[in-house]
Design a protein around this motif. Structure first.
Motif, PDB file in Angstrom:
ATOM      1  N   ALA A 112     -19.742 -16.200 -10.471  1.00 21.16           N
ATOM      2  CA  ALA A 112     -21.114 -16.257  -9.975  1.00 21.16           C
ATOM      3  C   ALA A 112     -22.058 -16.804 -11.041  1.00 21.16           C
ATOM      4  O   ALA A 112     -22.917 -17.652 -10.767  1.00 21.16           O
ATOM      5  CB  ALA A 112     -21.569 -14.858  -9.536  1.00 21.16           C
TER       6      ALA A 112
ATOM      7  N   SER B 288     -14.748 -19.816  -2.621  1.00 22.50           N
ATOM      8  CA  SER B 288     -15.509 -18.843  -3.400  1.00 22.50           C
ATOM      9  C   SER B 288     -16.848 -19.426  -3.842  1.00 22.50           C
ATOM     10  O   SER B 288     -17.875 -18.744  -3.806  1.00 22.50           O
ATOM     11  CB  SER B 288     -14.706 -18.401  -4.632  1.00 22.50           C
ATOM     12  N   GLU B 289     -16.825 -20.693  -4.272  1.00 23.41           N
ATOM     13  CA  GLU B 289     -18.074 -21.345  -4.676  1.00 23.41           C
ATOM     14  C   GLU B 289     -19.036 -21.427  -3.492  1.00 23.41           C
ATOM     15  O   GLU B 289     -20.236 -21.181  -3.631  1.00 23.41           O
ATOM     16  CB  GLU B 289     -17.786 -22.741  -5.216  1.00 23.41           C
TER      17      GLU B 289
ATOM     18  N   LEU C  96     -20.624 -18.106  -2.778  1.00 23.44           N
ATOM     19  CA  LEU C  96     -21.683 -17.772  -3.720  1.00 23.44           C
ATOM     20  C   LEU C  96     -22.978 -18.481  -3.351  1.00 23.44           C
ATOM     21  O   LEU C  96     -24.066 -17.906  -3.434  1.00 23.44           O
ATOM     22  CB  LEU C  96     -21.260 -18.175  -5.134  1.00 23.44           C
TER      23      LEU C  96
END
Length: 210
Positions: A174, A107-108, A111
């Motif tokens: 985010a 997920s990081e 982003l």
């Protein structure tokens, strides 16, 4: 007709393109994109990261936008377990079960990739659609399933704004990653579930455990 004419009339068969290295090259493109952003990224950088010849990349992708589009699109296939989101019997259990270290790291990275392509998204509707499909929609789709299950169980009200609930977690992540430059860990994710998402869904905050 001369021999030269005969030779030139024969169909010329070029070398068959080898696509076996495509996944490595696309991964390298994502790494460079996350580090430098679209405007700073070059084909040379990707070739060097993938340990591939620049000509190899240009035979497969004629331009940087084409390479970036394919790289972003390929992220979707790695996102979530094909069996669907976990079903533990409770909303909190399902949300917590989605919090896994590999998922957090991915997920990081997503982003950072999204931040890297912001300048191009505004100019390229096709990339904007690919980014939505690959970077946003898989997680949103999983969250929708989880919240709809909770509604079907009678755990939360059918009037809940599912779309907004689905956005809370990603929005918090985010902001933390892109604005605060702070890594996201399991404690942060579960705290967001217990103190923000569950109350927003009409449930009392859970006792810290997990």
């Amino acid at each position: 007709m001369t021999q030269l004419d005969l030779d030139e009339s024969k169909p010329r068969l070029g070398r068959k393109r080898d696509h076996t290295r495509d996944p490595e090259i696309l991964e390298a493109a994502l790494d460079v994109l996350a580090e430098t952003g679209y405007d700073g990224m070059t084909i040379d950088m990707v070739a060097a990261r993938a340990k591939a010849g620049k000509a190899t990349l240009y035979r497969r992708w004629s331009s940087k936008p084409e390479l970036v589009l394919d790289a972003v699109a390929c992220m979707k296939s790695k996102d979530l377990d094909l069996t669907g989101p976990p079903d533990t019997g409770t909303l909190r259990g399902d949300l917590v079960a989605m919090v896994k270290s590999p998922t957090i790291r991915e997920s990081e990275r997503k982003l950072k990739v999204m931040a890297g392509i912001v300048s191009m998204i505004a100019r390229d509707p096709e990339l904007a659609a690919a980014a939505q499909e690959a970077l946003v929609e898989p997680r949103a789709a999983a969250n929708r399933i989880i919240f709809r299950r909770a509604i079907a169980r009678g755990e939360i009200s059918a009037d809940c704004d599912i779309e907004t609930l689905c956005m809370i977690g990603p929005a918090m992540v985010a902001y933390r990653v892109l604005m605060l430059r702070t890594p996201v860990d399991r404690d942060f994710m579960i705290g967001t579930i217990d103190r923000i998402i569950l109350p927003a869904a009409g449930l009392r905050p859970a006792e810290p455990s997990a």
